[in-house]
Design an enzyme around this catalytic site. Structure first.
Site, PDB file in Angstrom:
ATOM      1  N   SER A 164       4.660  -1.781  -5.135  1.00  0.00           N
ATOM      2  CA  SER A 164       3.863  -0.981  -3.903  1.00  0.00           C
ATOM      3  C   SER A 164       2.420  -2.009  -4.032  1.00  0.00           C
ATOM      4  CB  SER A 164       3.732   0.293  -4.108  1.00  0.00           C
ATOM      5  OG  SER A 164       3.225   0.792  -5.150  1.00  0.00           O
ATOM      6  N   HIS A 195      10.078   1.289  -1.949  1.00  0.00           N
ATOM      7  CA  HIS A 195       9.382   0.438  -0.891  1.00  0.00           C
ATOM      8  C   HIS A 195      10.463  -0.573  -0.291  1.00  0.00           C
ATOM      9  CE1 HIS A 195       5.492   2.256  -1.518  1.00  0.00           C
ATOM     10  NE2 HIS A 195       5.890   2.494  -2.634  1.00  0.00           N
ATOM     11  N   LYS A 253       9.310   8.020   2.804  1.00  0.00           N
ATOM     12  CA  LYS A 253       8.740   6.845   3.191  1.00  0.00           C
ATOM     13  C   LYS A 253       9.378   6.501   4.288  1.00  0.00           C
ATOM     14  CE  LYS A 253       6.902   5.583  -1.562  1.00  0.00           C
ATOM     15  NZ  LYS A 253       5.881   6.550  -1.534  1.00  0.00           N
TER      16      LYS A 253
HETATM   17  N1  PLP Z   1       8.604   5.302  -6.928  1.00  0.00           N
HETATM   18  C1  PLP Z   1       7.691   4.600  -6.061  1.00  0.00           C
HETATM   19  C2  PLP Z   1       7.837   3.102  -6.311  1.00  0.00           C
HETATM   20  C3  PLP Z   1       6.798   5.037  -5.409  1.00  0.00           C
HETATM   21  O1  PLP Z   1       5.943   4.270  -4.612  1.00  0.00           O
HETATM   22  C4  PLP Z   1       6.728   6.493  -5.135  1.00  0.00           C
HETATM   23  C5  PLP Z   1       5.741   7.075  -4.250  1.00  0.00           C
HETATM   24  O2  PLP Z   1       4.524   6.742  -4.129  1.00  0.00           O
HETATM   25  C6  PLP Z   1       7.557   7.272  -5.876  1.00  0.00           C
HETATM   26  C7  PLP Z   1       8.533   6.645  -6.701  1.00  0.00           C
HETATM   27  C8  PLP Z   1       7.642   8.720  -5.841  1.00  0.00           C
HETATM   28  O3  PLP Z   1       8.244   9.265  -4.580  1.00  0.00           O
HETATM   29  P1  PLP Z   1       8.259  10.631  -3.985  1.00  0.00           P
HETATM   30  O4  PLP Z   1       7.043  10.601  -3.115  1.00  0.00           O
HETATM   31  O5  PLP Z   1       9.527  10.609  -3.267  1.00  0.00           O
HETATM   32  O6  PLP Z   1       7.994  11.430  -5.089  1.00  0.00           O
END
Ligand code: PLP
Length: 421
Positions: free
Chosen positions: A208, A236, A267
């Site tokens: 990200s 992502h 997302k």
């Molecule tokens: N994994 C990644 C790569 C993320 O970018 C995020 C959120 O920012 C998460 C996991 C966590 O996702 P959630 O918002 O569903 O807890």
């Protein structure tokens, strides 16, 4: 009971007014916290939150003024967060199934819509089964401990998301950290890990901060060579990478080689909340028995389930939304590159505008907002020192005019602050 309330009123601690805890320990804690907060401010890493007074979308109204702000910093990749059909599905689920379950899944918290959504997620990813969590953070916190023992090994990319790192911390497996997307290093670590019973390679599908995509083909080849399993976090990627938006594994043609996928409903898939694991049925069955964030946390609220379910329906009907996002991403990346900026990553809607200097990133982001464009600057410790950037995120609901306005503003602001000649 009324006497207690009357006494509280007399002491000035009536409903609504905050009360400071008394006692030496509480006073000491307050001093320590205030000093820690001061340190964060002093280090320049304080994160403030802008308050939005409208729905999530390409055009926002900020609390206290600021209408018509062009938004380029949400993970709303497909623009489904405020899609009318997604909202309608949430309202219908709320009316039919109520506000929430007041229960964890295995006691009294599984409704038909939870089972339907799990089945739909598994079908979308072409996997055997799926399990829902309150978030992908929880899915990542729950999987490694449930799956791996001290006899096993996990090999993790050094730039994996914090939730993967925390999930791995919780498990007792042998831990290897390989250099970011470095296949030589991964191979060396896999050779070392041959002594363990089972090897699991864990990586973000798309990272990200840089908008770069894991070399999954090479990872899967190495996994095959060294008899390892592959886990990807697709937060992502789900919904928009690959010809049908299935994710990084579809984009790189390795859907049959990746064993486990964790992803989010918060997302691209409607943006409400929630996460999941999808993969082999016995793994999902085991997670229902052993995964602590699943066993000890409330079920997803029906309205949230309704949103995600509708988002998946829309994506399974047509890939037009994902295609439109890809075209807009291409427009932004090529126009910004032509203007003289360096954009990290390739073909991903996360478009980091690389600036290097932390102060430059902060003042440019502020100046972009003065021109009605909401973008965020990232600097150390979120990204390495000297690699400060402004992260722009493209959505399918940005118009071509929105993209062009953003590029024009970047060009003006870049010239003003010396980022462009
Ligand atoms: N994994 C990644 C790569 C993320 O970018 C995020 C959120 O920012 C998460 C996991 C966590 O996702 P959630 O918002 O569903 O807890």
């Amino acid at each position: 009971m009324w006497r207690g309330a009357a006494v509280r009123l007399l002491r000035g601690g009536g409903a609504g007014s905050p009360r400071a805890a008394s006692g030496a320990a509480a006073a000491q804690l307050r001093r320590r916290l205030e000093s820690e907060l001061e340190d964060i401010r002093g280090a320049g890493t304080w994160k403030s939150e802008r308050v939005i007074a409208s729905r999530q979308g390409p055009h926002l109204r900020l609390a206290g003024g600021g209408a018509g702000i062009l938004n380029f910093c949400a993970n709303n990749y497909l623009g489904l967060s405020s899609h009318p059909e997604v909202i309608r599905a949430a309202v219908e689920a709320l009316e039919k199934f109520g506000a929430g379950l007041s229960s964890v899944r295995f006691i009294c918290g599984t409704q038909s819509i939870h089972k339907d959504l799990e089945e739909k997620i598994a079908r979308f990813h072409q996997r055997e089964d799926a399990i829902l969590y309150a978030s992908c953070f929880d899915a990542n916190a729950g999987i490694f401990e449930a799956l791996l023992t001290p006899e096993d090994a996990v090999l993790s990319d050094e730039l994996n998301h914090a939730s993967i790192i925390d999930g791995i911390r919780l498990c007792k497996a042998n831990k290897y950290r390989y250099k970011h997307m470095d296949m030589q290093d991964l191979e060396a670590k896999l050779q070392d890990a041959q002594k363990h019973r089972l090897r699991l390679v864990a990586t973000d599908g798309a990272f990200s901060m840089d908008g770069d995509i894991a070399p999954l083909r090479e990872i899967c080849q190495l996994a095959q060579k060294y008899d390892a399993l592959v886990f990807i976090d697709e937060c992502h990627a789900t919904g928009f990478l690959g010809p049908n938006g299935r994710g990084t594994d579809e984009l790189l043609g390795v859907m049959d080689k990746v064993t486990i996928i964790n992803s989010t409903l918060g997302k691209a898939l409607g943006g409400a909340a929630g996460g999941y694991t999808t993969g082999p049925k016995p793994l999902i069955d085991l997670l229902r028995q052993r995964s602590r964030p699943y066993l000890f946390s409330n079920s997803l609220p029906p309205a949230v389930v309704g949103c995600a379910s509708k988002a998946l329906d829309l994506l399974m009907e047509s890939n037009a939304i994902a295609q439109s996002m890809a075209a807009k991403t291409q427009r932004f990346r090529s126009k910004m590159t032509a203007a003289g900026f360096t954009i990290s990553g390739k073909d991903h809607p996360i478009c980091p505008v690389m600036l290097g200097d932390a102060r430059l990133a902060a003042v440019m982001a502020e100046d972009m907002l003065n021109r009605g464009i909401y973008v965020i600057g990232f600097s150390y410790p979120v990204v390495p020192k000297g690699k400060a950037r402004i992260r722009v995120q493209i959505s399918a609901v940005h118009s071509d005019e929105d993209i062009d306005r953003c590029v024009e503003a970047f060009t003006e602001v870049g010239r003003k602050h010396g980022a462009l000649p």
